[in-house]
Scaffold this active site. Structure first.
Site, PDB file in Angstrom:
ATOM      1  N   ARG A 135      -5.596   1.886   2.852  1.00 35.63           N
ATOM      2  CA  ARG A 135      -4.666   2.793   3.533  1.00 35.63           C
ATOM      3  C   ARG A 135      -5.307   3.183   4.865  1.00 35.63           C
ATOM      4  O   ARG A 135      -6.535   3.136   5.021  1.00 35.63           O
ATOM      5  CB  ARG A 135      -4.429   4.060   2.700  1.00 35.63           C
ATOM      6  CG  ARG A 135      -3.820   3.811   1.323  1.00 35.63           C
ATOM      7  CD  ARG A 135      -3.683   5.128   0.558  1.00 35.63           C
ATOM      8  NE  ARG A 135      -3.041   4.929  -0.736  1.00 35.63           N
ATOM      9  CZ  ARG A 135      -3.689   4.763  -1.886  1.00 35.63           C
ATOM     10  NH1 ARG A 135      -5.021   4.762  -1.893  1.00 35.63           N
ATOM     11  NH2 ARG A 135      -3.029   4.608  -3.022  1.00 35.63           N
ATOM     12  N   LYS A 160      -5.992   8.292  -2.280  1.00 36.71           N
ATOM     13  CA  LYS A 160      -4.868   9.118  -2.715  1.00 36.71           C
ATOM     14  C   LYS A 160      -5.264   9.863  -3.982  1.00 36.71           C
ATOM     15  O   LYS A 160      -5.807   9.274  -4.906  1.00 36.71           O
ATOM     16  CB  LYS A 160      -3.646   8.242  -2.976  1.00 36.71           C
ATOM     17  CG  LYS A 160      -2.338   8.968  -2.761  1.00 36.71           C
ATOM     18  CD  LYS A 160      -1.188   8.001  -2.669  1.00 36.71           C
ATOM     19  CE  LYS A 160       0.083   8.732  -2.314  1.00 36.71           C
ATOM     20  NZ  LYS A 160       1.222   7.816  -2.221  1.00 36.71           N
ATOM     21  N   HIS A 226       0.858  -0.322   6.795  1.00 43.33           N
ATOM     22  CA  HIS A 226       1.121  -0.438   5.358  1.00 43.33           C
ATOM     23  C   HIS A 226       1.638  -1.829   4.993  1.00 43.33           C
ATOM     24  O   HIS A 226       1.474  -2.279   3.858  1.00 43.33           O
ATOM     25  CB  HIS A 226       2.108   0.645   4.917  1.00 43.33           C
ATOM     26  CG  HIS A 226       1.842   1.135   3.530  1.00 43.33           C
ATOM     27  ND1 HIS A 226       0.693   1.828   3.202  1.00 43.33           N
ATOM     28  CD2 HIS A 226       2.545   1.010   2.381  1.00 43.33           C
ATOM     29  CE1 HIS A 226       0.716   2.117   1.910  1.00 43.33           C
ATOM     30  NE2 HIS A 226       1.820   1.634   1.388  1.00 43.33           N
ATOM     31  N   ARG A 229      -1.208  -3.911   3.971  1.00 41.95           N
ATOM     32  CA  ARG A 229      -1.598  -3.565   2.593  1.00 41.95           C
ATOM     33  C   ARG A 229      -0.629  -4.198   1.590  1.00 41.95           C
ATOM     34  O   ARG A 229      -1.034  -4.746   0.571  1.00 41.95           O
ATOM     35  CB  ARG A 229      -1.626  -2.043   2.472  1.00 41.95           C
ATOM     36  CG  ARG A 229      -1.985  -1.489   1.099  1.00 41.95           C
ATOM     37  CD  ARG A 229      -2.161   0.019   1.229  1.00 41.95           C
ATOM     38  NE  ARG A 229      -1.879   0.729   0.001  1.00 41.95           N
ATOM     39  CZ  ARG A 229      -2.765   0.977  -0.956  1.00 41.95           C
ATOM     40  NH1 ARG A 229      -4.007   0.539  -0.838  1.00 41.95           N
ATOM     41  NH2 ARG A 229      -2.418   1.667  -2.037  1.00 41.95           N
ATOM     42  N   HIS A 252      -4.009   2.490  -7.042  1.00 40.18           N
ATOM     43  CA  HIS A 252      -2.793   3.059  -7.625  1.00 40.18           C
ATOM     44  C   HIS A 252      -3.133   3.684  -8.972  1.00 40.18           C
ATOM     45  O   HIS A 252      -3.771   3.042  -9.806  1.00 40.18           O
ATOM     46  CB  HIS A 252      -1.728   1.981  -7.848  1.00 40.18           C
ATOM     47  CG  HIS A 252      -1.044   1.550  -6.591  1.00 40.18           C
ATOM     48  ND1 HIS A 252      -0.330   0.376  -6.492  1.00 40.18           N
ATOM     49  CD2 HIS A 252      -0.958   2.133  -5.364  1.00 40.18           C
ATOM     50  CE1 HIS A 252       0.160   0.260  -5.271  1.00 40.18           C
ATOM     51  NE2 HIS A 252      -0.211   1.308  -4.571  1.00 40.18           N
ATOM     52  N   TYR A 261       5.478  -5.174  -6.590  1.00 41.40           N
ATOM     53  CA  TYR A 261       5.115  -6.429  -5.928  1.00 41.40           C
ATOM     54  C   TYR A 261       5.541  -7.648  -6.731  1.00 41.40           C
ATOM     55  O   TYR A 261       5.688  -8.729  -6.181  1.00 41.40           O
ATOM     56  CB  TYR A 261       3.608  -6.465  -5.654  1.00 41.40           C
ATOM     57  CG  TYR A 261       3.190  -5.385  -4.696  1.00 41.40           C
ATOM     58  CD1 TYR A 261       3.520  -5.454  -3.342  1.00 41.40           C
ATOM     59  CD2 TYR A 261       2.514  -4.258  -5.146  1.00 41.40           C
ATOM     60  CE1 TYR A 261       3.171  -4.447  -2.466  1.00 41.40           C
ATOM     61  CE2 TYR A 261       2.161  -3.241  -4.275  1.00 41.40           C
ATOM     62  CZ  TYR A 261       2.493  -3.343  -2.943  1.00 41.40           C
ATOM     63  OH  TYR A 261       2.161  -2.338  -2.082  1.00 41.40           O
TER      64      TYR A 261
END
Length: 286
Positions: A135, A160, A226, A229, A252, A261
């Protein structure tokens, strides 16, 4: 009187920021939440769901997207809970986000973008966004000491949710980092610094966005950080890498976030390849 109220409000916002940090929120989240709560009070609102809805309605009229409004709602709910106003927080409902599929780049597009870089620093920024799936905030926070050349990994701190993670990187990418560091003539602890400032401060997210947009234009691609990514995740999946491994690499917390994805990728049955091949296939075509 107004000055006293403003001072009390500033103290409250500071306490709220401390509360968020103790809750494990990332620096980015703390910054955004306190920004919106400050705006909320600057407009004379009280901490009630009714005033919150008025504030949200005004932002919507200003053209705020559903995603941005969601962020404001999360900030308001967090503040109400901080104040012990759980019943007011419960009245604020988060609108459902439409599930949009991320647009993945082709490997040829990524190659053009990397080759468009004008400096070693910019090239490495693009390679890490793509080749490590970072990120923007994670990239900007990287320190030189976070690169472990012996083990071939980088430590991504404060991702995150405030979580750290270890991301393996290829020999090719390690060589790019070494080459870049050898070209540096400053003693900043950060891996990436602002080039145009006398004092070598760490790179800002705004600079990263500007660079990515610039090199996207040069390569003839509409580009955001992004997207690089997203492309990392999609290309890994296409090469047969297990989705749970991709989940860990991306940082994640929920597998469902990564599973989007699988809807983008169409080549899942390929034999799994080593992660290093992903970056080497880009650099090899330079």
């Amino acid at each position: 009187m107004e000055e006293r109220e403003e001072r009390v409000r500033d103290d409250t916002i500071e306490e709220f920021a401390t509360y968020l940090e103790l809750e494990g929120k990332s620096r980015n989240t703390v910054r955004m939440y306190t920004y919106y709560i400050s705006k909320f009070f600057e407009e004379g609102h009280s901490p009630t769901a009714r005033d919150a809805l008025r504030f949200l309605a005004k932002l919507k009229r200003k053209g705020y997207s559903t995603r941005s409004l969601n962020l404001v709602i999360q900030a308001l709910k967090a503040y109400f809970k901080f104040e012990g106003l759980d019943s007011e927080a419960e009245k604020l409902k988060t609108p459902k986000m439409p599930k949009t599929l991320p647009k993945s780049l082709t490997e040829e597009e990524v190659r053009r973008i990397i080759n468009a870089a004008e400096t070693l620093r910019d090239r490495l920024i693009l390679l890490l966004l793509y080749g490590a799936g970072l990120r923007v905030s994670e990239l900007c926070n990287l320190r030189v000491e976070d690169v472990n050349f012996e083990y071939g990994v980088i430590v991504v701190r404060g991702g995150k949710g405030g979580k750290d993670r270890v991301v393996p990187i290829s020999e090719s990418l390690l060589s790019e980092i070494k080459r870049y560091l050898e070209s540096r003539n400053d003693d900043s602890p950060y891996l990436f610094v602002e080039m145009k400032r006398k004092r070598k401060d760490k790179l800002s997210p705004k600079t990263v966005w500007r660079l990515v947009k610039k090199y996207g234009r040069k390569a003839g691609v509409e580009l955001t950080p992004h997207q690089l990514r997203h492309s990392f995740a999609t290309h890994m999946l296409e090469r047969g890498i297990d989705i749970r491994i991709i989940q860990e690499l991306l940082g994640h917390s929920n597998l469902s976030t990564t599973q989007i994805y699988t809807k983008v990728s169409t080549k899942h049955l390929k034999e799994a390849v080593k992660k290093a091949k992903l970056v080497e296939s880009i650099i090899g075509g330079s």
